[in-house]
Design an enzyme around this catalytic site. Structure first.
Site, PDB file in Angstrom:
ATOM      1  N   HIS A  20      -3.166  -3.425  12.285  1.00 29.07           N
ATOM      2  CA  HIS A  20      -2.181  -2.415  11.935  1.00 29.07           C
ATOM      3  C   HIS A  20      -0.981  -2.540  12.870  1.00 29.07           C
ATOM      4  CE1 HIS A  20      -0.525   1.712  12.587  1.00 29.07           C
ATOM      5  NE2 HIS A  20      -0.560   1.738  11.285  1.00 29.07           N
ATOM      6  N   LYS A  71       1.084   5.697   0.681  1.00 25.45           N
ATOM      7  CA  LYS A  71       0.462   6.881   1.260  1.00 25.45           C
ATOM      8  C   LYS A  71       0.003   7.824   0.153  1.00 25.45           C
ATOM      9  CE  LYS A  71       1.407   5.566   5.435  1.00 25.45           C
ATOM     10  NZ  LYS A  71       0.356   5.176   6.378  1.00 25.45           N
ATOM     11  N   GLU A 111      -7.354   7.998   7.299  1.00 27.56           N
ATOM     12  CA  GLU A 111      -5.962   8.180   7.677  1.00 27.56           C
ATOM     13  C   GLU A 111      -5.684   9.674   7.759  1.00 27.56           C
ATOM     14  OE1 GLU A 111      -1.953   5.774   7.357  1.00 27.56           O
ATOM     15  OE2 GLU A 111      -3.265   5.666   5.644  1.00 27.56           O
ATOM     16  N   GLU A 164       0.441  -6.297   8.839  1.00 29.62           N
ATOM     17  CA  GLU A 164       1.184  -5.268   8.122  1.00 29.62           C
ATOM     18  C   GLU A 164       2.674  -5.444   8.370  1.00 29.62           C
ATOM     19  OE1 GLU A 164       0.567  -0.500   7.342  1.00 29.62           O
ATOM     20  OE2 GLU A 164       0.024  -1.318   9.284  1.00 29.62           O
ATOM     21  N   SER A 165       3.481  -4.882   7.473  1.00 33.04           N
ATOM     22  CA  SER A 165       4.933  -4.908   7.633  1.00 33.04           C
ATOM     23  C   SER A 165       5.485  -3.543   7.285  1.00 33.04           C
ATOM     24  CB  SER A 165       5.553  -5.974   6.723  1.00 33.04           C
ATOM     25  OG  SER A 165       6.962  -5.955   6.817  1.00 33.04           O
ATOM     26  N   TYR A 166       6.479  -3.078   8.052  1.00 33.82           N
ATOM     27  CA  TYR A 166       7.145  -1.811   7.787  1.00 33.82           C
ATOM     28  C   TYR A 166       8.636  -2.054   7.567  1.00 33.82           C
ATOM     29  CZ  TYR A 166       3.088   0.886   9.518  1.00 33.82           C
ATOM     30  OH  TYR A 166       1.855   1.437   9.686  1.00 33.82           O
ATOM     31  N   LYS A 198       0.864  -1.173   0.000  1.00 30.57           N
ATOM     32  CA  LYS A 198       0.000   0.000   0.000  1.00 30.57           C
ATOM     33  C   LYS A 198       0.904   1.227   0.000  1.00 30.57           C
ATOM     34  CE  LYS A 198      -0.609   0.985   4.941  1.00 30.57           C
ATOM     35  NZ  LYS A 198      -1.504   0.960   6.113  1.00 30.57           N
TER      36      LYS A 198
END
Length: 365
Positions: A298, A183, A214, A317-319, A181
């Site tokens: 999240h 921003k 968001e 989710e992964s960051y 995804k």
């Protein structure tokens, strides 16, 4: 058996990233250590957690209200029926004493962070990975060995070009992720449209619905979301800024979301009273015929990974590569075709994240 101390420290994220409404240059997070008198391998069992990312450190509320309520409780009132482990449900109730209804976001993050650290303790005392313990209690004993993860990416950053954005997403795909995804909403519409169009040329990208709530719009503006949902055919995803079971029920009742359209709900458990309350939220959603496969917590961290696996959710989710010591998973986690392997370490598994665990171990020392 008792909790002998609960400690908190605020750590800056030191990030230049930004989303549609804020940058993270001032962002901090609370790291919590729950220290017990139980010993394993000759050392006290300690549970750890942090309040995910995107909400500032909340140690003041913890020290003023929530920690004292736990520490002054009679130790036996915080244990399970057998008396051989702590009862997160009872500890949550202790923290909620003398709290007025409503006002969730002021307290849900502090309470939830401590509560998740308690679950880390409980799993360590049981000598089980947290996802196994949660599966036994909340998912009929169905124990996962991997979890699907999508990448939360496409951040704004000083000097970042559209080519940089394309390269970022390609790196995620090359690493083994299959869904990303990005921003939007932080630039002029024409510029953001150009960014979106540029990703259409990046190979293999799969959209993850349409992000709403968001920051640009009020997370309680369900009428606006319902209007959007009525005219939009593809799945929507939202919920990371909701902090209570009632908030989520209002969302599914009045927000125009549809399980039949595969709309995704993304509550962040450590920011929404923790795992016990998350289980209650899932029970509420089940009454609304909302399947667990449409729940993606999240957070992009070891906590959300264990929660997604334990409850049998659609994924997490992964960051990768962002938020310094707080992003990512165990150092030995392996990614294959969008799925992350799970650790067999007791508890949440922070001990497998060397940089993050150094912060936690220092707090507990």
């Amino acid at each position: 058996m008792r909790i002998v101390d609960i400690r908190e420290t605020a750590i800056p994220l030191n990030s230049t990233l930004a989303n549609s409404s804020i940058d993270f240059s001032e962002m901090t997070t609370s790291v919590v250590a729950v220290i017990t008198d139980v010993k394993r391998a000759g050392k006290p069992v300690c549970g750890f957690a942090f309040n995910s990312t995107g909400r500032y450190a909340c140690g003041a509320q913890m020290r003023a209200r929530f920690i004292p309520r736990i520490l002054k409780a009679q130790p036996e009132t915080l244990l399970n029926v057998a008396g051989d482990n702590f009862a997160p449900k009872k500890i949550l109730a202790a923290m909620m004493q003398n709290e007025k209804s409503g006002g969730h976001s002021e307290r849900s993050v502090g309470i939830g962070t401590i509560e998740v650290a308690v679950w880390d303790v409980v799993a360590k005392i049981a000598q089980k990975p947290l996802h196994v313990l949660l599966a036994e209690r909340f998912n009929g004993g169905k124990i996962a060995d991997k979890v699907f993860c999508y990448v939360g990416g496409g951040w704004y950053a000083p000097g970042k070009t559209t080519r940089d954005l394309q390269d970022e997403m390609r790196r995620h795909l090359d690493a083994g992720y299959t869904m990303v995804k990005m921003k939007v909403g932080g630039m002029a519409l024409a510029d953001d449209l150009s960014r979106v169009e540029a990703l259409a040329y990046a190979r293999g990208l799969q959209p993850f619905g349409l992000r709403w709530f968001e920051e640009p719009c009020d997370p309680l503006d369900f009428a606006l979301l319902a209007e959007i949902a009525d005219s939009y055919a593809a799945p929507l995803s939202t919920g990371e800024n909701l902090f209570s079971t009632q908030d989520v029920e209002n969302l599914v009742r009045f927000g125009g979301l549809s399980a039949q359209r595969d709309d995704v709900i993304q509550v962040d458990p450590p920011q929404a009273y923790g795992i016990t309350q998350y289980a209650r939220t899932l029970d509420m959603l089940a009454r609304h015929q909302w399947p667990r496969r449409l729940m993606f917590p999240h957070g992009g961290n070891q906590m959300s990974l264990a929660i997604a696996a334990g409850f049998g959710l659609g994924g997490a989710e992964s960051y990768p590569g962002v938020f310094g010591d707080f992003g990512g998973f165990a150092d030995d986690a392996a990614l294959h075709d969008g799925y992350l392997t799970l650790s067999d370490r007791p508890g949440i598994g922070f001990e497998g994240q060397a940089r993050l665990y150094r912060i936690m171990a220092k707090l507990a020392a």
